[in-house]
Motif scaffolding. Structure first.
Motif, PDB file in Angstrom:
ATOM      1  N   THR A 129     -85.032  18.928 -18.674  1.00 42.30           N
ATOM      2  CA  THR A 129     -85.206  19.610 -19.941  1.00 42.30           C
ATOM      3  C   THR A 129     -84.125  19.211 -20.934  1.00 42.30           C
ATOM      4  N   GLY A 130     -84.470  19.302 -22.197  1.00 36.54           N
ATOM      5  CA  GLY A 130     -83.539  19.111 -23.308  1.00 36.54           C
ATOM      6  C   GLY A 130     -83.927  20.067 -24.419  1.00 36.54           C
ATOM      7  N   GLU A 131     -83.292  19.945 -25.552  1.00 32.59           N
ATOM      8  CA  GLU A 131     -83.578  20.845 -26.666  1.00 32.59           C
ATOM      9  C   GLU A 131     -83.538  20.090 -27.979  1.00 32.59           C
ATOM     10  N   VAL A 132     -84.397  20.519 -28.890  1.00 34.16           N
ATOM     11  CA  VAL A 132     -84.392  20.025 -30.261  1.00 34.16           C
ATOM     12  C   VAL A 132     -84.414  21.237 -31.186  1.00 34.16           C
ATOM     13  N   MET A 133     -83.360  21.388 -31.985  1.00 36.10           N
ATOM     14  CA  MET A 133     -83.306  22.444 -32.981  1.00 36.10           C
ATOM     15  C   MET A 133     -83.612  21.844 -34.349  1.00 36.10           C
ATOM     16  N   CYS A 134     -84.360  22.552 -35.138  1.00 33.10           N
ATOM     17  CA  CYS A 134     -84.801  22.019 -36.426  1.00 33.10           C
ATOM     18  C   CYS A 134     -84.526  23.047 -37.527  1.00 33.10           C
ATOM     19  N   PHE A 135     -83.711  22.654 -38.502  1.00 38.33           N
ATOM     20  CA  PHE A 135     -83.493  23.448 -39.709  1.00 38.33           C
ATOM     21  C   PHE A 135     -84.399  22.877 -40.804  1.00 38.33           C
ATOM     22  N   THR A 136     -85.285  23.703 -41.306  1.00 41.88           N
ATOM     23  CA  THR A 136     -86.228  23.256 -42.330  1.00 41.88           C
ATOM     24  C   THR A 136     -85.990  24.053 -43.601  1.00 41.88           C
ATOM     25  N   GLY A 137     -85.617  23.354 -44.666  1.00 42.17           N
ATOM     26  CA  GLY A 137     -85.380  23.982 -45.956  1.00 42.17           C
ATOM     27  C   GLY A 137     -86.330  23.441 -47.001  1.00 42.17           C
ATOM     28  N   PRO A 138     -86.172  23.859 -48.245  1.00 36.04           N
ATOM     29  CA  PRO A 138     -87.072  23.367 -49.305  1.00 36.04           C
ATOM     30  C   PRO A 138     -86.967  21.868 -49.525  1.00 36.04           C
ATOM     31  N   ASP A 139     -85.766  21.316 -49.320  1.00 29.94           N
ATOM     32  CA  ASP A 139     -85.569  19.897 -49.593  1.00 29.94           C
ATOM     33  C   ASP A 139     -84.741  19.198 -48.509  1.00 29.94           C
ATOM     34  N   PHE A 140     -84.766  19.703 -47.325  1.00 35.38           N
ATOM     35  CA  PHE A 140     -84.016  19.038 -46.254  1.00 35.38           C
ATOM     36  C   PHE A 140     -84.587  19.429 -44.898  1.00 35.38           C
ATOM     37  N   VAL A 141     -84.365  18.549 -43.936  1.00 33.55           N
ATOM     38  CA  VAL A 141     -84.656  18.794 -42.514  1.00 33.55           C
ATOM     39  C   VAL A 141     -83.442  18.310 -41.730  1.00 33.55           C
ATOM     40  N   ILE A 142     -82.908  19.179 -40.894  1.00 34.30           N
ATOM     41  CA  ILE A 142     -81.783  18.812 -40.024  1.00 34.30           C
ATOM     42  C   ILE A 142     -82.224  19.038 -38.584  1.00 34.30           C
ATOM     43  N   THR A 143     -82.209  17.986 -37.805  1.00 39.12           N
ATOM     44  CA  THR A 143     -82.595  18.086 -36.397  1.00 39.12           C
ATOM     45  C   THR A 143     -81.353  17.911 -35.530  1.00 39.12           C
ATOM     46  N   VAL A 144     -81.185  18.805 -34.576  1.00 43.38           N
ATOM     47  CA  VAL A 144     -80.064  18.764 -33.642  1.00 43.38           C
ATOM     48  C   VAL A 144     -80.644  18.627 -32.240  1.00 43.38           C
ATOM     49  N   ARG A 145     -80.277  17.554 -31.569  1.00 37.55           N
ATOM     50  CA  ARG A 145     -80.839  17.275 -30.252  1.00 37.55           C
ATOM     51  C   ARG A 145     -79.772  17.421 -29.181  1.00 37.55           C
ATOM     52  N   HIS A 146     -80.174  18.044 -28.053  1.00 36.13           N
ATOM     53  CA  HIS A 146     -79.303  18.179 -26.892  1.00 36.13           C
ATOM     54  C   HIS A 146     -80.011  17.580 -25.683  1.00 36.13           C
ATOM     55  N   GLY A 147     -79.252  16.877 -24.856  1.00 36.94           N
ATOM     56  CA  GLY A 147     -79.843  16.256 -23.678  1.00 36.94           C
ATOM     57  C   GLY A 147     -80.072  14.772 -23.892  1.00 36.94           C
ATOM     58  N   GLY A 148     -80.236  14.075 -22.781  1.00 37.20           N
ATOM     59  CA  GLY A 148     -80.426  12.631 -22.856  1.00 37.20           C
ATOM     60  C   GLY A 148     -81.834  12.209 -23.204  1.00 37.20           C
TER      61      GLY A 148
END
Length: 375
Positions: free
Chosen positions: A144-163
């Motif tokens: 297992t791993g994780e992907v966190m996603c911040f979604t705003g009006p004009d941006f996307v930030i993805t944070v990934r954990h795990g190989g």
């Protein structure tokens, strides 16, 4: 008295700081320091009119956001396992909520969807199937791993954990579909959700093959010298891996239903239709995983029942041979009492006749038990 009051006044200020809880000191965001200096940033780009903007200023999160605010479009920033210090600058630049930032930095979060002001925070659990030559009692089946996603009006930030769970290929594929990227950050959020759920489908198919093999092994005649206990360990290990799979799939159902059914300002109406397809695929995977869990329960019970039957068969064989051996034991015990008046004691054919009688009785018992399936 005046001297005592002066001493109290002198001592009291020095005591006050020790009686108070030391306040937590937060490091303020330094606007002179570029938050993109972090090595955790794996990709950073601005997308305008569905296409990636080739600009050196977009290579940093600050430069990308500056371009978006001046010329429009949206920024997509990808990070891999950032520390608190590495993520602090980006969080301040984009105004991310501290609670969401804390969850993004510290992994092992439950799949969820949360809204903080003008930002959606989504957590996905990625699943990777671990190839193995043969399933054993210690085999790792899913990772297992994780992907966190911040979604705003004009941006996307993805944070990934795990190989596992890299989004590089997904980014390249989306860049070849400008008609989707023109819809904004919600198109990226949908693509990530679809990518994760497609991974679930592939893993479910692979796990099903492992379960089929376990089922064949359990219900096939055991090889000579093998024991059912070995199958029990493999079943239990596979059940644990399926449980890990289930923890990733089941909690994601509610976020996908919200994204597909409830209108949201940050989700384009056209993209919302695509979330329905993702929710349908996820529901199918959830049914599969629940079915895997129930099937493994049945296989485990059947394996334990077979082990119990095998033990009963062994006990019947032991009991049967004990009954046969009891005949010569009883006869020899009687003749071992050394009485003078014993039947056929002084007859020269007495010993062979006793042995013949013992053999005949043991043969009769053996034949009867064998006919009844005990031997």
């Amino acid at each position: 008295m005046s001297m005592i009051r002066d001493l109290r006044a002198a001592v009291r200020p020095s005591l006050r700081p020790s009686l108070r809880k030391t306040p937590t000191v937060y490091t303020a965001y330094d606007p002179t320091r570029d938050p993109s200096a972090s090595s955790a940033v794996v990709d950073c780009a601005v997308y305008r009119d569905g296409r990636r903007v080739d600009d050196r200023d977009c290579l940093t999160p600050r430069g990308a956001m500056h371009q978006v605010r001046e010329s429009g479009g949206f920024a997509w920033i990808g990070l891999h396992e950032p520390t608190e210090a590495e993520f602090a600058g980006i969080a301040a630049e984009f105004g991310l909520h501290p609670l969401a930032v804390e969850d993004a930095v510290h992994a092992h979060q439950r799949p969820k969807l949360e809204r903080y002001d003008d930002t959606l925070f989504t957590v996905f659990k990625t699943i990777h199937y671990v190839e193995h030559a043969a399933l054993t009692a210690t085999s790792e089946v899913v990772e297992t791993g994780e992907v966190m996603c911040f979604t705003g009006p004009d941006f996307v930030i993805t944070v990934r954990h795990g190989g596992q769970g890299s989004l590089r290929n997904l980014r390249h594929r989306l860049q070849g579909e400008p008609e989707l990227l023109v819809k904004g950050p919600s198109a990226v959020l949908h693509a990530i959700a679809d990518h994760v759920v497609d991974g679930y489908i592939a893993v479910a198919d692979a796990v099903e093959l492992d379960i089929d093999q376990i089922e064949i092994d359990v219900f096939s005649p055991p090889a000579k010298g093998s024991t059912r206990g070995a199958d029990t360990g493999r079943i239990y290990q596979l059940k644990r891996e399926v449980l890990e799979f289930k923890r990733a799939v089941t909690p994601l159902m509610r976020p996908m239903q919200l994204l597909s059914e409830r209108p949201m300002r940050l989700v384009d109406p056209d993209i919302q239709k695509y979330f329905r397809d993702v929710a349908d695929h996820l529901a199918r995977v959830q049914e599969q995983v629940v079915g895997f869990d129930e099937l493994l329960n049945s296989i485990l019970q059947a394996n334990l029942a077979q082990a119990t039957v095998a033990q009963n068969e062994d006990m019947r064989k032991i009991t049967s041979w004990a009954a046969i051996v009891a005949v010569p034991t009883a006869v020899c015990g009687v003749y071992g009492m050394n009485f003078d008046h014993m039947p056929e004691l002084h007859w020269k054919y007495g010993y062979p006749m006793v042995l013949l009688g013992i053999t005949a009785i043991c043969f009769t018992i053996h034949r009867t038990l064998k006919r009844n399936g005990w031997l």
